[in-house]
Write an enzyme that holds these catalytic residues in place. Sequence first.
Site, short mmCIF file in Angstrom:
data_model
loop_
_atom_site.label_atom_id
_atom_site.label_comp_id
_atom_site.label_asym_id
_atom_site.label_seq_id
_atom_site.Cartn_x
_atom_site.Cartn_y
_atom_site.Cartn_z
N TYR A 64 0.87 -1.18 0.00
CA TYR A 64 0.00 0.00 0.00
C TYR A 64 0.91 1.23 0.00
O TYR A 64 1.57 1.52 0.99
CB TYR A 64 -0.92 0.03 1.23
CG TYR A 64 -1.89 -1.13 1.31
CD1 TYR A 64 -2.29 -1.83 0.16
CD2 TYR A 64 -2.44 -1.53 2.52
CE1 TYR A 64 -3.19 -2.88 0.24
CE2 TYR A 64 -3.34 -2.57 2.60
CZ TYR A 64 -3.70 -3.25 1.46
OH TYR A 64 -4.59 -4.30 1.53
N PHE A 212 -13.23 -5.12 1.76
CA PHE A 212 -14.34 -4.37 1.15
C PHE A 212 -15.64 -4.55 1.96
O PHE A 212 -16.72 -4.76 1.37
CB PHE A 212 -14.57 -4.78 -0.31
CG PHE A 212 -13.46 -4.43 -1.27
CD1 PHE A 212 -12.47 -3.52 -0.92
CD2 PHE A 212 -13.40 -5.00 -2.54
CE1 PHE A 212 -11.44 -3.19 -1.82
CE2 PHE A 212 -12.38 -4.69 -3.43
CZ PHE A 212 -11.40 -3.79 -3.08
N PRO A 213 -15.59 -4.47 3.30
CA PRO A 213 -16.82 -4.65 4.08
C PRO A 213 -17.88 -3.59 3.77
O PRO A 213 -19.07 -3.82 3.96
CB PRO A 213 -16.34 -4.52 5.54
CG PRO A 213 -15.08 -3.71 5.45
CD PRO A 213 -14.43 -4.12 4.16
N LEU A 214 -17.40 -2.44 3.27
CA LEU A 214 -18.34 -1.35 2.91
C LEU A 214 -18.49 -1.24 1.40
O LEU A 214 -19.04 -0.26 0.91
CB LEU A 214 -17.83 -0.02 3.48
CG LEU A 214 -17.63 0.02 5.00
CD1 LEU A 214 -16.96 1.31 5.44
CD2 LEU A 214 -18.98 -0.15 5.70
N GLY A 216 -15.76 -1.29 -0.63
CA GLY A 216 -14.44 -0.91 -1.16
C GLY A 216 -14.53 0.33 -2.04
O GLY A 216 -15.08 1.34 -1.64
N PHE A 217 -14.00 0.22 -3.26
CA PHE A 217 -13.92 1.39 -4.15
C PHE A 217 -15.30 1.80 -4.67
O PHE A 217 -15.47 2.88 -5.23
CB PHE A 217 -12.95 1.13 -5.31
CG PHE A 217 -11.53 0.92 -4.83
CD1 PHE A 217 -10.78 1.98 -4.33
CD2 PHE A 217 -10.95 -0.34 -4.84
CE1 PHE A 217 -9.48 1.80 -3.87
CE2 PHE A 217 -9.64 -0.54 -4.38
CZ PHE A 217 -8.91 0.53 -3.89
N LEU A 220 -21.21 0.48 -0.86
CA LEU A 220 -22.51 -0.19 -0.95
C LEU A 220 -23.64 0.82 -1.08
O LEU A 220 -23.66 1.84 -0.39
CB LEU A 220 -22.76 -1.00 0.33
CG LEU A 220 -21.79 -2.15 0.61
CD1 LEU A 220 -22.04 -2.70 2.02
CD2 LEU A 220 -21.97 -3.24 -0.43
N1 LIG Z 1 -6.61 -8.85 0.83
C1 LIG Z 1 -6.91 -8.05 -0.14
O1 LIG Z 1 -6.74 -8.38 -1.32
C2 LIG Z 1 -7.50 -6.71 0.20
C3 LIG Z 1 -8.10 -5.95 -0.83
C4 LIG Z 1 -8.65 -4.72 -0.46
C5 LIG Z 1 -8.60 -4.27 0.86
N2 LIG Z 1 -8.01 -5.04 1.83
C6 LIG Z 1 -8.01 -4.60 3.25
O2 LIG Z 1 -9.34 -4.40 3.66
C7 LIG Z 1 -9.48 -3.12 4.28
C8 LIG Z 1 -10.87 -2.60 4.04
O3 LIG Z 1 -11.11 -2.45 2.66
P1 LIG Z 1 -11.27 -1.05 1.92
O4 LIG Z 1 -10.79 0.07 2.77
O5 LIG Z 1 -10.68 -1.20 0.58
O6 LIG Z 1 -12.82 -0.97 1.70
P2 LIG Z 1 -14.07 -0.64 2.65
O7 LIG Z 1 -13.68 -0.66 4.08
O8 LIG Z 1 -15.18 -1.48 2.16
O9 LIG Z 1 -14.43 0.84 2.20
C9 LIG Z 1 -13.56 1.91 2.23
C10 LIG Z 1 -14.21 3.04 1.44
O10 LIG Z 1 -15.41 3.46 2.10
C11 LIG Z 1 -15.30 4.82 2.51
N3 LIG Z 1 -15.87 4.88 3.85
C12 LIG Z 1 -15.37 4.35 5.00
N4 LIG Z 1 -16.20 4.59 6.03
C13 LIG Z 1 -17.25 5.26 5.53
C14 LIG Z 1 -18.44 5.78 6.10
N5 LIG Z 1 -18.70 5.63 7.40
N6 LIG Z 1 -19.31 6.45 5.28
C15 LIG Z 1 -19.05 6.59 3.97
N7 LIG Z 1 -17.95 6.11 3.37
C16 LIG Z 1 -17.05 5.45 4.15
C17 LIG Z 1 -13.83 5.15 2.48
O11 LIG Z 1 -13.64 6.50 2.15
P3 LIG Z 1 -13.06 7.58 3.23
O12 LIG Z 1 -11.59 7.36 3.30
O13 LIG Z 1 -13.46 8.88 2.65
O14 LIG Z 1 -13.76 7.29 4.54
C18 LIG Z 1 -13.34 4.25 1.34
O15 LIG Z 1 -13.57 4.86 0.09
C19 LIG Z 1 -8.37 -2.30 3.66
O16 LIG Z 1 -8.01 -1.21 4.47
C20 LIG Z 1 -7.26 -3.31 3.51
O17 LIG Z 1 -6.52 -3.36 4.71
C21 LIG Z 1 -7.48 -6.26 1.51
#
Ligand SMILES: NC(=O)c1ccc[n+]([C@@H]2O[C@H](COP(=O)([O-])OP(=O)(O)OC[C@H]3O[C@@H](n4cnc5c(N)ncnc54)[C@H](OP(=O)(O)O)[C@@H]3O)[C@@H](O)[C@H]2O)c1
Length: 288
Positions: A64, A212-214, A216-217, A220
Amino acid sequence: MSLSMGGSFTFPGTNLTVNRMGYGAMQLAGPRVFGPPKDPDTAVAVLKEAVASGVDHIDTSDFYGPHVTNQIIKRALHPYPKNLVIVTKVGAKRGADASWNRAESPEELRAAVDDNLRNLGLDSLDVVNMRVGHLGLGDAPVRGHVEVLAQLKKAGKIKHVGLSNVTAKQFAEARAVTEIVCVQNEYNLVHRGDDPFIDQLAKEGVAYVPFFPLGGFTPLQSSTLSEVAKAAEATPMQVALAWLLQRSPNILLIPGTSSLGHLRENLAAAKLKLSPKMIERLDSIATA
Ligand SMILES: NC(=O)c1ccc[n+]([C@@H]2O[C@H](COP(=O)([O-])OP(=O)(O)OC[C@H]3O[C@@H](n4cnc5c(N)ncnc54)[C@H](OP(=O)(O)O)[C@@H]3O)[C@@H](O)[C@H]2O)c1
């Protein structure tokens, strides 16, 4: 362990116990998870507040940024609190054009572990996930990769091994090499292909950590989710996280955010209780 952080979970065969509500650090790098963030001080503040609020499980990787996220974690939190579990992953590297490329040779895996150790400022990594291939590779063999991590475990550079982007078959293959303490795959309210796998891992006491619990990019979006959120007097993102916590006791959350406001909102979701009727409505989203 704090009930207000979703209760706790102990990784199998370890003395590592974490709150089920954790934090994913990927959003702390720059746009497209590449280069430095626009506001490094806020990134540091997000990490400090997460830990001060009870987060004791942070997910990261040296790819990252690359390096950026780990360096920010070190700047914000080193020397680390004793109870903090940092989980990292290896198996990819970034191109100069921000592309994501496989890096799975023994040399690349060993170098990635050393990069994580150096940039996090650690002598030994709590958990290293082998991020297997890229999506769509199906049941590609994993034994060779996991053997390299098992050797690094013997050498003391890694304490425990996990997997990411794997099938149940790959999990079984990896487990024959060394104990696997967690699986990190894509899963959320609308992306539920891993339902049977989660139930299997729950029976075996292995952590399932959805990325991507929310969404991701592509965050939801669903009218049903918004309606349930209104009824629960919560935000849709809080409901998405609370649904995951209620889905299975082996699910650990690592929602990602670069914003203090979103961090507070997400952590508060651990206290939200959804009624069986609400869960039923949320379950209908994936089948609709
Ligand atoms: N193993 C793998 O291949 C893999 C792939 C992807 C990710 N990951 C891991 O999984 C973690 C979580 O995934 P992720 O961060 O990609 O996706 P995520 O948690 O599903 O969503 C993050 C996105 O949601 C936004 N967000 C967060 N909280 C919010 C809220 N309360 N209201 C509105 N928007 C919100 C964030 O923007 P803001 O910054 O503006 O809040 C960001 O754009 C990552 O940090 C990483 O450590 C692992």
